[in-house]
Design a protein around this motif. Sequence first.
Motif: not given
Length: 233
Positions: A14-26
């Motif tokens: 998370y510090k590397n922004f690897d899992n920064f997803l902002f839209l909900p999954h379809e």
Amino acid sequence: MRNIYNKKEWEKSYKNFDNFLFLPHEEVVRFSSKYIRKKIGVNKYKNLTENINEKSILDLGCGIGRHAIFFDDLGLNSFGIDLSEEAILFSKKWAIDLNKRELANRLIEGNIKNLPWKDSFFDFAVSHGVLDSMQFDIAKDACKELSRVLKPSGLFYCDLISGDDSNHSREYSGEEIINTPHEEGTIQTFYNFEKIKDLLGNCFYIEECFLIRRENILNGGYSSRYHLILKNF
């Protein structure tokens, strides 16, 4: 002591922004649109369950909070829990920036094997890309704990990675340590249908189970994920 939860590795991710997803999954949107509340206009909704504003939903392994925010927007009492302090700090800030202070207070760092809510607290739950990102025995305990806090017949959406990909076989169901920069050092547990049934044990009925395959037509590589709608006993 062995770090069975890989907390250090997830904090790094998370510090590397690897899992920064902002839209909900379809598939999360599809779950909501079929079972909870569907948007049918700019400011118009079709409720698929009664007393929508009284319903509570848990995002198990919420990350930075994209699905918790999505369900809050739909009018549900939305909650989230995640192992990562980094993820929860960001999720709270994001919620506050959206003027969702009550939601920010319901996003917590914690252990999914020991959820801090009473029995039958939630009407619904979702967990995207979570239960296959840990050792199988931990995921199995997490399902039992989720079943406890979910109401009888409460619905739960989750997805699980399949061995049906370019490097494995359809029935492969092993555990591997990820060695690529994205989520390096964390566990990836692969599932087949028999392992899914073992995961769920006597906690959930399977209402829906789809295996969705994503293939790269240019190089022939492909991966697959199970998408499940489960009903609590």
